[in-house]
Design a protein around this motif. Sequence first.
Motif, PDB file in Angstrom:
ATOM      1  N   ALA A  86       0.743  -1.131  -0.121  1.00 34.49           N
ATOM      2  CA  ALA A  86       0.144   0.205  -0.039  1.00 34.49           C
ATOM      3  C   ALA A  86       0.877   1.162   0.138  1.00 34.49           C
ATOM      4  O   ALA A  86       1.914   1.312   0.719  1.00 34.49           O
ATOM      5  CB  ALA A  86      -0.950   0.051   1.221  1.00 34.49           C
ATOM      6  N   LEU A  87       0.458   2.265  -0.893  1.00 32.16           N
ATOM      7  CA  LEU A  87       1.312   3.237  -0.736  1.00 32.16           C
ATOM      8  C   LEU A  87       0.304   4.560  -0.473  1.00 32.16           C
ATOM      9  O   LEU A  87      -0.797   4.656  -1.212  1.00 32.16           O
ATOM     10  CB  LEU A  87       1.620   3.809  -2.235  1.00 32.16           C
ATOM     11  N   LEU A  88       0.452   5.337   0.519  1.00 30.29           N
ATOM     12  CA  LEU A  88      -0.191   6.446   1.020  1.00 30.29           C
ATOM     13  C   LEU A  88       0.330   7.749   0.936  1.00 30.29           C
ATOM     14  O   LEU A  88       1.345   7.921   1.384  1.00 30.29           O
ATOM     15  CB  LEU A  88      -0.839   5.983   2.403  1.00 30.29           C
ATOM     16  N   ALA A  89      -0.433   8.742   0.921  1.00 31.79           N
ATOM     17  CA  ALA A  89      -0.046  10.114   0.966  1.00 31.79           C
ATOM     18  C   ALA A  89      -1.326  10.869   1.533  1.00 31.79           C
ATOM     19  O   ALA A  89      -2.498  10.763   1.348  1.00 31.79           O
ATOM     20  CB  ALA A  89       0.499  10.756  -0.298  1.00 31.79           C
ATOM     21  N   PRO A  90      -1.039  12.054   2.120  1.00 29.47           N
ATOM     22  CA  PRO A  90      -1.933  12.915   2.600  1.00 29.47           C
ATOM     23  C   PRO A  90      -2.900  13.593   1.467  1.00 29.47           C
ATOM     24  O   PRO A  90      -2.018  13.911   0.273  1.00 29.47           O
ATOM     25  CB  PRO A  90      -1.682  14.040   3.438  1.00 29.47           C
ATOM     26  N   SER A  91      -3.907  14.022   1.328  1.00 27.99           N
ATOM     27  CA  SER A  91      -4.772  14.609   0.369  1.00 27.99           C
ATOM     28  C   SER A  91      -4.438  16.132   0.394  1.00 27.99           C
ATOM     29  O   SER A  91      -5.203  17.053   0.256  1.00 27.99           O
ATOM     30  CB  SER A  91      -6.302  14.658   0.617  1.00 27.99           C
ATOM     31  N   THR A  92      -3.203  16.580   0.383  1.00 26.49           N
ATOM     32  CA  THR A  92      -2.532  18.087  -0.046  1.00 26.49           C
ATOM     33  C   THR A  92      -2.480  18.195  -1.304  1.00 26.49           C
ATOM     34  O   THR A  92      -2.639  17.102  -2.464  1.00 26.49           O
ATOM     35  CB  THR A  92      -1.404  18.001   0.812  1.00 26.49           C
ATOM     36  N   ALA A  93      -2.048  19.198  -1.730  1.00 26.79           N
ATOM     37  CA  ALA A  93      -1.797  19.817  -3.154  1.00 26.79           C
ATOM     38  C   ALA A  93      -0.750  18.926  -3.717  1.00 26.79           C
ATOM     39  O   ALA A  93      -0.933  18.144  -4.867  1.00 26.79           O
ATOM     40  CB  ALA A  93      -1.453  21.184  -3.222  1.00 26.79           C
ATOM     41  N   ASN A  94       0.323  18.544  -2.966  1.00 28.38           N
ATOM     42  CA  ASN A  94       1.290  17.666  -3.381  1.00 28.38           C
ATOM     43  C   ASN A  94       0.812  16.111  -3.520  1.00 28.38           C
ATOM     44  O   ASN A  94       1.087  15.474  -4.544  1.00 28.38           O
ATOM     45  CB  ASN A  94       2.344  17.461  -2.367  1.00 28.38           C
ATOM     46  N   GLY A  95       0.223  15.780  -2.477  1.00 28.12           N
ATOM     47  CA  GLY A  95      -0.115  14.325  -2.794  1.00 28.12           C
ATOM     48  C   GLY A  95      -1.331  14.140  -3.588  1.00 28.12           C
ATOM     49  O   GLY A  95      -1.242  13.094  -4.422  1.00 28.12           O
ATOM     50  N   LYS A  96      -2.008  14.952  -3.804  1.00 31.87           N
ATOM     51  CA  LYS A  96      -3.245  14.781  -4.941  1.00 31.87           C
ATOM     52  C   LYS A  96      -2.411  15.127  -6.307  1.00 31.87           C
ATOM     53  O   LYS A  96      -3.142  14.369  -7.393  1.00 31.87           O
ATOM     54  CB  LYS A  96      -4.094  16.013  -4.997  1.00 31.87           C
ATOM     55  N   SER A  97      -1.386  15.526  -6.496  1.00 32.58           N
ATOM     56  CA  SER A  97      -0.630  15.728  -7.919  1.00 32.58           C
ATOM     57  C   SER A  97       0.157  14.527  -8.265  1.00 32.58           C
ATOM     58  O   SER A  97       0.170  14.054  -9.089  1.00 32.58           O
ATOM     59  CB  SER A  97       0.316  16.900  -7.566  1.00 32.58           C
ATOM     60  N   VAL A  98       0.757  13.966  -6.849  1.00 36.48           N
ATOM     61  CA  VAL A  98       1.586  13.182  -7.087  1.00 36.48           C
ATOM     62  C   VAL A  98       1.157  11.607  -7.272  1.00 36.48           C
ATOM     63  O   VAL A  98       1.459  10.830  -8.185  1.00 36.48           O
ATOM     64  CB  VAL A  98       2.806  12.987  -5.991  1.00 36.48           C
ATOM     65  N   MET A  99       0.042  11.317  -6.371  1.00 39.69           N
ATOM     66  CA  MET A  99      -0.195   9.803  -6.078  1.00 39.69           C
ATOM     67  C   MET A  99      -0.956   9.381  -7.265  1.00 39.69           C
ATOM     68  O   MET A  99      -0.994   7.952  -7.721  1.00 39.69           O
ATOM     69  CB  MET A  99      -1.074   9.748  -4.888  1.00 39.69           C
ATOM     70  N   PRO A 100      -2.145  10.149  -8.141  1.00 43.37           N
ATOM     71  CA  PRO A 100      -2.760   9.554  -9.065  1.00 43.37           C
ATOM     72  C   PRO A 100      -1.726   9.107 -10.267  1.00 43.37           C
ATOM     73  O   PRO A 100      -1.770   8.247 -10.943  1.00 43.37           O
ATOM     74  CB  PRO A 100      -3.756  10.799  -9.590  1.00 43.37           C
ATOM     75  N   ARG A 101      -0.436   9.744 -10.363  1.00 48.04           N
ATOM     76  CA  ARG A 101       0.398   9.538 -11.356  1.00 48.04           C
ATOM     77  C   ARG A 101       1.065   8.201 -11.006  1.00 48.04           C
ATOM     78  O   ARG A 101       1.300   7.418 -11.761  1.00 48.04           O
ATOM     79  CB  ARG A 101       1.424  10.631 -11.196  1.00 48.04           C
ATOM     80  N   VAL A 102       1.411   8.014  -9.645  1.00 52.94           N
ATOM     81  CA  VAL A 102       1.904   6.618  -9.327  1.00 52.94           C
ATOM     82  C   VAL A 102       0.774   5.636  -9.408  1.00 52.94           C
ATOM     83  O   VAL A 102       1.376   4.604 -10.136  1.00 52.94           O
ATOM     84  CB  VAL A 102       2.368   6.496  -7.642  1.00 52.94           C
ATOM     85  N   ALA A 103      -0.414   5.715  -9.295  1.00 56.15           N
ATOM     86  CA  ALA A 103      -1.299   4.830  -9.457  1.00 56.15           C
ATOM     87  C   ALA A 103      -1.291   4.115 -10.723  1.00 56.15           C
ATOM     88  O   ALA A 103      -1.460   2.964 -11.278  1.00 56.15           O
ATOM     89  CB  ALA A 103      -2.786   5.305  -8.962  1.00 56.15           C
ATOM     90  N   ALA A 104      -1.605   5.149 -11.711  1.00 48.84           N
ATOM     91  CA  ALA A 104      -1.517   4.911 -13.206  1.00 48.84           C
ATOM     92  C   ALA A 104      -0.255   4.233 -13.614  1.00 48.84           C
ATOM     93  O   ALA A 104      -0.461   3.019 -14.445  1.00 48.84           O
ATOM     94  CB  ALA A 104      -1.776   6.159 -13.890  1.00 48.84           C
ATOM     95  N   LEU A 105       0.640   4.520 -13.079  1.00 53.26           N
ATOM     96  CA  LEU A 105       1.917   3.869 -13.471  1.00 53.26           C
ATOM     97  C   LEU A 105       1.956   2.359 -12.935  1.00 53.26           C
ATOM     98  O   LEU A 105       2.638   1.659 -13.531  1.00 53.26           O
ATOM     99  CB  LEU A 105       3.327   4.900 -13.006  1.00 53.26           C
ATOM    100  N   LEU A 106       1.377   2.047 -11.760  1.00 50.55           N
ATOM    101  CA  LEU A 106       1.289   0.932 -11.251  1.00 50.55           C
ATOM    102  C   LEU A 106       0.065   0.131 -11.777  1.00 50.55           C
ATOM    103  O   LEU A 106      -0.230  -1.083 -11.397  1.00 50.55           O
ATOM    104  CB  LEU A 106       1.160   0.730  -9.784  1.00 50.55           C
TER     105      LEU A 106
END
Lengths: 309, 249
Positions: A86-106
């Motif tokens: 599992a990969l988690l991040a807070p829903s901050t401007a950074n988290g919201k910008s980075v995590m969907p990119r990670v999800a799509a790549l995985l």
Amino acid sequence: MTTLLLAEHDGKLLSEQTARTLAAAAKLGAPVHVLVAGAGVASIAEAASRLDGVAKVLVADDAAYAHQLAEPLSALLVSLAPNYDALLAPSTANGKSVMPRVAALLDVMQISDVIAIDGTTFQRPTYAGNAIETVTSSDPKLVVTVRGSAFKPVGEGAASAPVEAVAAAGDPVLSRFIKEELDAAERPELTSARIVVSGGRALGSKEKFEELILPLADKLGAAVGASRAAVDAGYAPNDWQVGQTGKMVAPDLYIAAGISGAIQHVAGISDSRVIVAINKDEEAPIFQLADYGLVGDIFTILPELKDKL
Amino acid sequence: MKVLVAVKRVVDYNVAVRVKQDGTGVELDNVKMSMNPFDEIAVEEAVRLKEAGKASEIVAVSVGPQKATETLRTALAMGADRAILVKTDAKVEPLAVAKLLKTVVAEEAPDLVILGKQAIDDDSNQTGQMLAALLGWSQGVFASKVETGEGMLTVTREVDGGLQTVELKLPAIVTADLRLNEPRYASLPNIMKAKKKPIAEKTPEDCGVDIAPRLTVLKTEAPKKRGGGVKLASVDELIEKLKTEAGVL
């Protein structure tokens, strides 16, 4: 079975959002590693290592991560992902910008803005907070962003987790940081403040907003928020906006002055412990959720409140 | 520069959304539908780029049911040149939408794709970032200002605590935040003209994309309601209550 949590920081200090997301991560029941990515972040990593429930801190110290740009940061997370479930991040401007990119790549469907975790099910708000979905994922890995205001931050100091350096992943160099214009932070940060004083459109002007809201906030040591109407009217800067399209807050005390209580705004404050509403319209929807209401003129009540505190 | 804009048909932002009694979702029968407000801002930005002589062609694309053509017509009336509907009645998650859009990008070869930062129905805030990842492109999400340059874009982003400005190598993905612009209302002549603009249709099967959902929604509930409290008579009473009863001062 291990969880990787992306730490939120501003290059100098670890954000409280990290401790809140850790509380959410703990509910997954697996050991949690915290990734601190940035340039010159040894002291931030050290702070992360003291948070309760952290098994290990990974530090990626590289100029490429200095401004948390999504392209290099997502490449780093993907390079570490094989070791995690599992990969988690807070829903901050950074988290919201980075995590969907990670999800799509995985090739994983991200679960956004989670407000509760129970084993393998997650609750998240949709329709501006008007509907809460309970979801479960069939993906082999989880990618989750966490709404910090829904979780109490973990404590610190029980033990110190080991800190380990990790190699930077290649930077694709697709984007370049130019500049940042951040507000001088003389007041507490909105999403972690214990008291928030917010003003609405009823204030009528930027001058009145500053004259009435700021002194009261400063007397209380509070953060300052605003309704979307007040922000749209130019009374307050964008990043003071509280609500579904702005910031979600959960202070001990939320004071809404001259705010009618649009659904959009209410969705951002409903986790507050005590809500006070001051409004001249006694029919204003904000009174339906306020613990304490004062019907009257904000232009006389706010100065009186400040003076008597 | 060719620009692709993605738009979604969602429940109108003025509708008070109600959760179904049986917990299977929200009431969507006979509810007014509109273009997602953030997507309207995305379309407006593309049209302004064209009006400024920076964009050569604007293609609007939507993933959704037949009725999403209405949303595409709105984009055409605002100034898009033509449209593509990837037609499906199924619920399509952001990851699958991003995969479908990737196939459209492969055919259309735009230099820039603009999307709304999030749809106001599922509030996921994922599709733009996911599309950027799948294409290996740069991303400027939550944009409040976009300036074009030679082979690049300068994007000002709304971040926590202020604004961040980044330079993106083209081709790029931009997602629109609330204050990027104020979308126009389409004029009647433009609405009439939009009826003649072409809308191509294809299906997820044509695109070769598996859109099976990865998440299962077990139930949908209304949020817990806060009980209203009391109305007080004076500032003194308020301070007293906050100190003693609530204990927050």
